[in-house]
Write a protein that holds these residues in place. Structure first.
Motif, mmCIF file in Angstrom:
data_model
loop_
_atom_site.group_PDB
_atom_site.id
_atom_site.type_symbol
_atom_site.label_atom_id
_atom_site.label_comp_id
_atom_site.label_asym_id
_atom_site.label_seq_id
_atom_site.Cartn_x
_atom_site.Cartn_y
_atom_site.Cartn_z
ATOM 1 N N PHE A 1 -1.964 -1.834 4.750
ATOM 2 C CA PHE A 1 -2.124 -2.728 3.614
ATOM 3 C C PHE A 1 -3.498 -2.581 2.987
ATOM 4 C CE2 PHE A 1 -0.027 -5.044 7.174
ATOM 5 C CZ PHE A 1 1.263 -4.756 6.800
ATOM 6 N N PHE A 2 -4.451 -2.076 3.746
ATOM 7 C CA PHE A 2 -5.819 -2.003 3.262
ATOM 8 C C PHE A 2 -6.271 -0.575 2.965
ATOM 9 C CE2 PHE A 2 -5.761 -5.856 6.031
ATOM 10 C CZ PHE A 2 -5.863 -6.767 5.011
ATOM 11 N N VAL A 3 -5.374 0.376 2.945
ATOM 12 C CA VAL A 3 -5.749 1.735 2.577
ATOM 13 C C VAL A 3 -6.206 1.725 1.127
ATOM 14 C CG1 VAL A 3 -4.906 4.075 2.224
ATOM 15 C CG2 VAL A 3 -4.233 2.808 4.256
ATOM 16 N N GLY A 4 -7.374 2.300 0.862
ATOM 17 C CA GLY A 4 -7.979 2.242 -0.456
ATOM 18 C C GLY A 4 -7.089 2.785 -1.566
ATOM 19 N N ARG A 5 -7.224 2.227 -2.761
ATOM 20 C CA ARG A 5 -6.387 2.642 -3.895
ATOM 21 C C ARG A 5 -6.631 4.093 -4.283
ATOM 22 N NH1 ARG A 5 -6.439 -2.406 -8.238
ATOM 23 N NH2 ARG A 5 -5.461 -3.952 -6.885
ATOM 24 N N GLY B 1 0.782 -1.221 0.000
ATOM 25 C CA GLY B 1 0.000 0.000 0.000
ATOM 26 C C GLY B 1 0.814 1.271 0.000
ATOM 27 N N HIS B 2 2.148 1.164 0.120
ATOM 28 C CA HIS B 2 2.989 2.354 0.238
ATOM 29 C C HIS B 2 3.453 2.910 -1.104
ATOM 30 C CE1 HIS B 2 3.141 0.506 4.198
ATOM 31 N NE2 HIS B 2 3.564 1.647 4.691
ATOM 32 N N GLY B 3 3.149 2.206 -2.192
ATOM 33 C CA GLY B 3 3.526 2.681 -3.517
ATOM 34 C C GLY B 3 4.683 1.898 -4.097
ATOM 35 N N LEU B 4 4.409 1.052 -5.060
ATOM 36 C CA LEU B 4 5.406 0.143 -5.626
ATOM 37 C C LEU B 4 6.626 0.876 -6.172
ATOM 38 C CD1 LEU B 4 6.258 -2.688 -6.683
ATOM 39 C CD2 LEU B 4 4.907 -2.210 -8.729
ATOM 40 N N VAL B 5 6.414 1.793 -7.077
ATOM 41 C CA VAL B 5 7.520 2.473 -7.744
ATOM 42 C C VAL B 5 8.276 3.389 -6.787
ATOM 43 C CG1 VAL B 5 8.122 4.112 -9.568
ATOM 44 C CG2 VAL B 5 6.421 2.324 -10.008
ATOM 45 N N GLU B 6 7.529 4.152 -5.996
ATOM 46 C CA GLU B 6 8.160 5.115 -5.096
ATOM 47 C C GLU B 6 9.048 4.425 -4.066
ATOM 48 O OE1 GLU B 6 4.524 6.859 -6.866
ATOM 49 O OE2 GLU B 6 4.992 4.973 -5.866
ATOM 50 N N VAL B 7 8.547 3.338 -3.493
ATOM 51 C CA VAL B 7 9.330 2.611 -2.494
ATOM 52 C C VAL B 7 10.533 1.939 -3.150
ATOM 53 C CG1 VAL B 7 9.325 0.642 -0.906
ATOM 54 C CG2 VAL B 7 7.415 2.260 -0.889
ATOM 55 N N ALA B 8 10.318 1.300 -4.289
ATOM 56 C CA ALA B 8 11.422 0.615 -4.969
ATOM 57 C C ALA B 8 12.543 1.586 -5.326
ATOM 58 C CB ALA B 8 10.909 -0.094 -6.222
ATOM 59 N N LYS B 9 12.184 2.756 -5.798
ATOM 60 C CA LYS B 9 13.206 3.749 -6.146
ATOM 61 C C LYS B 9 13.986 4.209 -4.918
ATOM 62 C CE LYS B 9 11.373 5.708 -10.426
ATOM 63 N NZ LYS B 9 10.870 6.923 -11.115
#
Length: 385
Positions: free
Chosen positions: A349-353, A39-47
């Motif tokens: 993990f369940f914060v809405g998209r 839920g934390h943001g795939l791209v932002e966290v990976a970067k």
């Protein structure tokens, strides 16, 4: 300011990784970023962590492709054994394989393209979701040794219940026997991994030479082993209206809450749709599940959790949460009014998209006082990597 947003502190995520490394020095780390990085943001966290880890782990192929399309170069493992061979080769992704047919097909495609592709072998040691059955390992090895252009880079499995020490030992015994068999065939294995966050922190013998860290990166783990692990995500909203309710009047659906005195309530535009109090339901109940659920419900009835805060001031929710709104008691909080920012304590993990994600390196001093920096613990069920 918007009425609701999920604030992610990327510095906290990096801090958590550094703390984990203190506990397990010289350990290869795979950061689990599946499910939009919990839920934390795939791209932002990976970067933000790409240079801090050895591998990135995703659940599905499209997540790996998304990372590649956004310039992520770190090795990426698809943890589930479902993939398209062409896409794996096109985007330089590492697939998981748990059967001989997929391995043969991958080899054929790699030979056609004159490329060598690495893969990780998933072994089923007792979770019984994915994985090669241990009794088929000999046949798998023979098949692998006859194939071209495929390279076994890693072997892994998954704990079914880290809290069950007997079952953990049983799974480890099976896994170790498989590793021994591979080594006896002179097969070099660069990465061996089985431990998720909880196992990595609590069971050193389960670390092997790589660990898969998900929950702990985001600060969602109960046992922090004395490490300075911080919760990286904060679900924030603001009060959009206040109302006065007279003694004896009911509030909300099902007339479940009756005012025992004159009270003032605040309205926050966050509800089930956004992830508030969303949980997981067990479909096939055992007697133990039923009893535990009943005990938890009784405990929370007698001692409800504080789910809404302004700074360190807890606000009691009143009535049942709605699809898009929740109500809080402001009777004794005269300084809290419309536009006051609140923190919603719910599993990230369940914060809405549709909830806006805001990324910060440091906390905005105009939004929060120093007293709000205290890391509040939320009793939630652990989600395994």
């Amino acid at each position: 300011m918007c009425n609701a947003f999920f604030e992610i502190n990327l510095d906290y995520i990096i801090n958590n990784l550094e703390e984990i490394k203190k506990e397990m020095k010289n350990q290869s780390i795979m950061a689990i970023v599946k499910g939009e990085a919990y839920g934390h943001g795939l791209v932002e966290v990976a970067k933000s962590i790409e240079n801090q880890v050895d591998y990135l782990g995703v659940g599905l192929e499209y997540e790996a492709i998304k990372l590649r399309n956004h310039g992520i170069h770190k090795p990426i493992l698809i943890l589930s054994p479902y993939f398209n061979a062409d896409k794996v080769l096109d985007f330089h992704i590492t697939p998981s394989i748990d059967n001989m047919n997929d391995l043969i097909d991958l080899s054929k495609k790699a030979v056609e393209r004159n490329e060598v592709v690495k893969f990780h072998l998933k072994i089923n040691t007792g979770m019984n979701r994915f994985g090669l059955a241990p009794e088929k390992l000999d046949e798998f090895i023979d098949t692998y040794l006859d194939l071209e252009n495929v390279s076994l880079e890693g072997v892994f499995s998954h704990f079914a219940a880290v809290y069950n020490h007997a079952y953990v030992d049983q799974q480890l015994t099976i896994f170790n026997s498989c590793i021994t068999k591979l080594k006896e065939k002179n097969i070099d294995i660069e990465f061996i991994h089985m431990a998720n966050s909880k196992a990595a922190l609590e069971i050193p013998k389960a670390r092997f030479n790589m660990v898969r860290i998900g929950n702990a990166i985001y600060g969602k783990i109960a046992n922090k082993k004395g490490l300075n692990i911080k919760t990286a995500g904060r679900f924030m909203g603001k009060i959009i209206d206040t109302r006065h309710i007279k003694k004896g009047e009911f509030i909300g659906y099902g007339i479940a809450y009756k005012a025992k005195k004159d009270i003032r309530i605040g309205i926050i535009p966050i509800g089930f749709y956004d992830g508030f109090e969303v949980g997981r339901e067990i479909k096939n109940y055992s007697l133990k599940d039923v009893l535990m659920s009943a005990f938890k419900s009784l405990y929370r009835y007698k001692k409800p959790r504080d789910l809404v805060y302004v700074g360190n001031i807890p606000l009691k929710t009143v009535g049942k949460a709605n699809m898009q709104f929740l109500l809080v008691d402001l009777t004794d909080q005269h300084e809290i009014n419309v536009d006051t920012v609140v923190e919603i304590m719910t599993p990230s993990f369940f914060v809405g998209r549709d909830i806006e994600r805001k990324y910060v390196k440091t906390i905005d001093p105009f939004l929060y006082s120093e007293t709000q920096m205290i890391d509040k613990e939320v009793a939630i069920s652990s989600l395994d990597e």
